[in-house]
Design a protein around this motif. Structure first.
Motif, PDB file in Angstrom:
ATOM      1  N   UNK A  15       3.718  26.377  33.820  1.00 34.43           N
ATOM      2  CA  UNK A  15       4.253  25.745  32.618  1.00 34.43           C
ATOM      3  C   UNK A  15       4.629  24.297  32.935  1.00 34.43           C
ATOM      4  N   UNK A  16       4.535  23.470  31.905  1.00 36.76           N
ATOM      5  CA  UNK A  16       4.882  22.062  32.091  1.00 36.76           C
ATOM      6  C   UNK A  16       5.662  21.558  30.888  1.00 36.76           C
ATOM      7  N   UNK A  17       6.517  20.570  31.160  1.00 36.39           N
ATOM      8  CA  UNK A  17       7.346  19.961  30.125  1.00 36.39           C
ATOM      9  C   UNK A  17       7.085  18.468  30.092  1.00 36.39           C
ATOM     10  N   UNK A 146      -2.892  27.503  45.348  1.00 34.32           N
ATOM     11  CA  UNK A 146      -3.138  28.694  46.160  1.00 34.32           C
ATOM     12  C   UNK A 146      -1.951  29.644  46.177  1.00 34.32           C
ATOM     13  N   UNK A 147      -0.739  29.149  45.983  1.00 32.00           N
ATOM     14  CA  UNK A 147       0.426  30.040  46.056  1.00 32.00           C
ATOM     15  C   UNK A 147       0.471  31.025  44.888  1.00 32.00           C
ATOM     16  N   UNK A 148      -0.333  30.768  43.837  1.00 29.39           N
ATOM     17  CA  UNK A 148      -0.392  31.706  42.712  1.00 29.39           C
ATOM     18  C   UNK A 148      -0.955  33.060  43.137  1.00 29.39           C
ATOM     19  N   UNK A 149      -1.755  33.049  44.195  1.00 25.31           N
ATOM     20  CA  UNK A 149      -2.406  34.282  44.637  1.00 25.31           C
ATOM     21  C   UNK A 149      -1.378  35.343  44.997  1.00 25.31           C
ATOM     22  N   UNK A 150      -0.274  34.934  45.605  1.00 22.46           N
ATOM     23  CA  UNK A 150       0.747  35.875  46.048  1.00 22.46           C
ATOM     24  C   UNK A 150       1.988  35.841  45.146  1.00 22.46           C
ATOM     25  N   UNK A 151       1.787  35.565  43.873  1.00 28.46           N
ATOM     26  CA  UNK A 151       2.894  35.685  42.909  1.00 28.46           C
ATOM     27  C   UNK A 151       3.743  34.445  42.758  1.00 28.46           C
ATOM     28  N   UNK A 152       3.291  33.309  43.265  1.00 29.26           N
ATOM     29  CA  UNK A 152       4.044  32.076  43.100  1.00 29.26           C
ATOM     30  C   UNK A 152       3.953  31.541  41.686  1.00 29.26           C
ATOM     31  N   UNK A 153       4.770  30.547  41.397  1.00 27.92           N
ATOM     32  CA  UNK A 153       4.789  29.938  40.071  1.00 27.92           C
ATOM     33  C   UNK A 153       4.868  28.413  40.217  1.00 27.92           C
ATOM     34  N   UNK A 154       4.368  27.719  39.218  1.00 26.32           N
ATOM     35  CA  UNK A 154       4.370  26.254  39.230  1.00 26.32           C
ATOM     36  C   UNK A 154       5.045  25.751  37.964  1.00 26.32           C
ATOM     37  N   UNK A 155       6.005  24.848  38.130  1.00 26.76           N
ATOM     38  CA  UNK A 155       6.664  24.192  37.006  1.00 26.76           C
ATOM     39  C   UNK A 155       6.475  22.683  37.163  1.00 26.76           C
ATOM     40  N   UNK A 156       5.938  22.048  36.163  1.00 27.07           N
ATOM     41  CA  UNK A 156       5.703  20.607  36.179  1.00 27.07           C
ATOM     42  C   UNK A 156       6.554  19.988  35.075  1.00 27.07           C
ATOM     43  N   UNK A 157       7.429  19.051  35.455  1.00 25.77           N
ATOM     44  CA  UNK A 157       8.372  18.429  34.526  1.00 25.77           C
ATOM     45  C   UNK A 157       8.243  16.924  34.662  1.00 25.77           C
ATOM     46  N   UNK A 158       8.159  16.205  33.540  1.00 27.46           N
ATOM     47  CA  UNK A 158       8.096  14.745  33.666  1.00 27.46           C
ATOM     48  C   UNK A 158       8.243  14.064  32.318  1.00 27.46           C
ATOM     49  N   UNK A 174      -4.374  21.001  29.140  1.00 30.82           N
ATOM     50  CA  UNK A 174      -3.656  22.237  28.814  1.00 30.82           C
ATOM     51  C   UNK A 174      -3.702  22.507  27.315  1.00 30.82           C
ATOM     52  N   UNK A 175      -3.518  21.466  26.513  1.00 29.98           N
ATOM     53  CA  UNK A 175      -3.557  21.637  25.062  1.00 29.98           C
ATOM     54  C   UNK A 175      -4.943  22.031  24.566  1.00 29.98           C
ATOM     55  N   UNK A 176      -5.963  21.620  25.332  1.00 28.64           N
ATOM     56  CA  UNK A 176      -7.342  21.970  24.973  1.00 28.64           C
ATOM     57  C   UNK A 176      -7.755  23.323  25.541  1.00 28.64           C
ATOM     58  N   UNK A 177      -6.855  23.961  26.275  1.00 30.80           N
ATOM     59  CA  UNK A 177      -7.161  25.267  26.838  1.00 30.80           C
ATOM     60  C   UNK A 177      -8.017  25.226  28.084  1.00 30.80           C
ATOM     61  N   UNK A 178      -8.138  24.048  28.703  1.00 26.18           N
ATOM     62  CA  UNK A 178      -8.973  23.936  29.906  1.00 26.18           C
ATOM     63  C   UNK A 178      -8.240  24.386  31.163  1.00 26.18           C
ATOM     64  N   UNK A 179      -6.902  24.312  31.145  1.00 21.88           N
ATOM     65  CA  UNK A 179      -6.086  24.817  32.256  1.00 21.88           C
ATOM     66  C   UNK A 179      -4.997  25.698  31.656  1.00 21.88           C
ATOM     67  N   UNK A 180      -4.596  26.773  32.361  1.00 23.50           N
ATOM     68  CA  UNK A 180      -3.719  27.775  31.736  1.00 23.50           C
ATOM     69  C   UNK A 180      -2.231  27.465  31.808  1.00 23.50           C
ATOM     70  N   UNK A 181      -1.830  26.225  31.554  1.00 25.23           N
ATOM     71  CA  UNK A 181      -0.417  25.870  31.491  1.00 25.23           C
ATOM     72  C   UNK A 181       0.106  26.067  30.076  1.00 25.23           C
ATOM     73  N   UNK A 182       1.332  26.562  29.958  1.00 31.77           N
ATOM     74  CA  UNK A 182       2.029  26.471  28.676  1.00 31.77           C
ATOM     75  C   UNK A 182       2.705  25.105  28.632  1.00 31.77           C
ATOM     76  N   UNK A 183       2.739  24.506  27.452  1.00 27.75           N
ATOM     77  CA  UNK A 183       3.216  23.132  27.312  1.00 27.75           C
ATOM     78  C   UNK A 183       4.444  23.104  26.408  1.00 27.75           C
ATOM     79  N   UNK A 184       5.497  22.435  26.893  1.00 27.95           N
ATOM     80  CA  UNK A 184       6.713  22.234  26.105  1.00 27.95           C
ATOM     81  C   UNK A 184       6.872  20.739  25.852  1.00 27.95           C
ATOM     82  N   UNK A 185       6.910  20.354  24.578  1.00 33.86           N
ATOM     83  CA  UNK A 185       7.107  18.948  24.193  1.00 33.86           C
ATOM     84  C   UNK A 185       8.563  18.789  23.774  1.00 33.86           C
ATOM     85  N   UNK A 186       9.320  17.963  24.517  1.00 37.05           N
ATOM     86  CA  UNK A 186      10.769  17.885  24.305  1.00 37.05           C
ATOM     87  C   UNK A 186      11.185  16.420  24.160  1.00 37.05           C
ATOM     88  N   UNK A 187      11.046  15.854  22.979  1.00 38.66           N
ATOM     89  CA  UNK A 187      11.479  14.471  22.767  1.00 38.66           C
ATOM     90  C   UNK A 187      12.997  14.367  22.670  1.00 38.66           C
TER      91      UNK A 187
END
Length: 434
Positions: A15-17, A146-158, A174-187
């Protein structure tokens, strides 16, 4: 706040914000890190690695985690500073400063003060904060996948750092569905509606009211002045047209009007082989036929000034004539561009323009390099009280460009509606973060 709760409730592995500044997402993520590291493995517990863009952010984040460890997990967390052994691809090792909190579960939260090259060896949840300001966020993401293989998670914030930044490209993918991130838009505005100013009042002892909240948000936005692109990027999570762009095309076009003459003069290579008398005669003829009609139309009651940027080959010498009108606006009334012009003819054309300005109040000339000659003879002709010989430098731009940018943004400077002029102004950029 609502946007923080929604971020925590999202259990996606990726997921990314994209956020406005100081909207509380990093703070919320620190709560999640504390709960994740405090949990047993059977309850989904694992290590957490925070990778910020500065050492200070890492220390601040680990402080948040320590706070939540005491408040939520009832653990007395000890912040440790240690050296992280970073194994490079060539087999060599360097040590980078890091901060760590260990939990009774056996898991830990580590805040690394810079991007480690050995990130591929980490296992757990990785939090990449202010990703748009990392040297290469794509490389970081490739390393942690690679850490996703063993149950890891990635959070991208910026927050954003330009429309061409890899962080913005990741969001679009991500918005186009090319990568499986959920996107949070927080103005920033959404955070205010969700109670951000109420939290500010709680922490500072102020009394909240709708009027005070509106005034506070207006003050925050007003602090950016005419830098609307910067404000939208920093607060509204809307990337600027270019990385660090000072003005949007919309702002520039809003300050531009049609029918401002641009006289473009190009001397061919054979011209410099003519006799001095013939070169002078031809230059005067150009002035009479192409420049004099414009000068004759200038308002005789207004003050006029000019600015000049010198070039000899490969670029143009540009002379911009400005009228200071009755409303104290700076209105461009004429641009003369000279390509491949010999020094003498540049001097003759400049003198013709300056002598033809009603109520001529002053001029600034590029005095760096070969431009020093033209600046010097202009000062000799019209006097040092009216002519400034400008030594262009980073410091000069830092002092003089912000007022110019503000004048364009608030339309107290009026430009020609010309594609080259607009493109040149689009190239203006702020250095570093704004």
């Amino acid at each position: 706040m609502k946007h923080q709760a929604e971020w925590l409730a999202d259990t996606s592995d990726l997921k990314l914000a994209e956020k406005g500044r100081r909207t509380g997402i990093t703070y919320a993520e620190a709560l999640d890190s504390a709960m994740t590291a405090a949990a047993a493995r059977s309850a989904g517990g694992q290590n957490v690695f925070y990778i910020g863009d500065t050492r200070d952010k890492g220390r601040e984040y680990i402080g948040y985690v320590a706070h939540f460890a005491r408040v939520v997990a009832a653990e007395l967390a000890q912040v440790e500073e240690f050296l992280f052994d970073d194994l490079k691809e060539d087999g060599s090792t360097k040590q980078i400063a890091a901060f760590r909190i260990r939990f009774a579960s056996g898991f830990r939260v580590e805040a690394l003060s810079s991007r480690p090259e050995n990130i591929r060896g980490l296992q757990g949840t990785v939090v990449i904060d202010e990703a748009a300001f990392h040297r290469d966020v794509r490389e970081v993401l490739d390393a942690v996948n690679a850490l996703l293989i063993w149950g890891g998670r990635i959070r991208v914030i910026s927050s954003h750092n330009g429309v061409l930044n890899p962080f913005n490209e990741l969001i679009r993918e991500a918005q186009a569905g090319k990568v499986p991130f959920s996107v949070h838009h927080i103005p920033f505005g959404e955070a205010v509606r969700n109670g951000l100013y109420r939290r500010v009042c709680l922490m500072t002892g102020k009394t909240w009211s709708p009027a005070a909240e509106a005034e506070w948000e207006a003050m925050i936005r007003g602090a950016y002045g005419a830098r609307q692109a910067a404000m939208r990027q920093e607060l509204d999570a809307i990337p600027a047209d270019a990385e660090g762009a000072a003005l949007t095309r919309v702002q520039i076009e809003a300050a531009a009007v049609p029918d401002i003459p641009i006289v473009r003069i190009r001397f061919d290579d054979d011209f410099k082989g003519l006799s001095p008398e013939l070169r002078k005669t031809r230059a005067l003829a150009l002035c009479l036929t192409r420049i004099k009609p414009v000068l004759d139309r200038l308002n005789p009651t207004s003050r006029h000034v000019f600015g000049e940027d010198f070039a000899r080959t490969g670029d143009v010498t540009a002379i911009w004539v400005w009228e200071i009108d009755g409303r104290l606006r700076r209105v461009c009334r004429l641009i003369v561009e000279i390509r491949n012009g010999p020094f003498d003819q540049q001097r003759e054309i400049l003198f013709y323009v300056g002598d033809g300005l009603p109520r001529f109040a002053g001029g600034k000339l590029d005095a760096t390099g070969n431009g020093a000659y033209l600046a010097e003879v202009a000062a000799q002709k019209w006097g040092a009280s009216r002519i400034e010989e400008v030594k262009l430098s980073v410091e000069w731009y830092a002092t003089h460009m912000p007022p110019y940018i503000d004048a364009i943004a608030d339309r107290t400077a009026v430009l020609p509606m010309d594609e080259d002029v607009i493109a040149d102004h689009q190239a203006l950029q702020f250095c570093g973060r704004v």
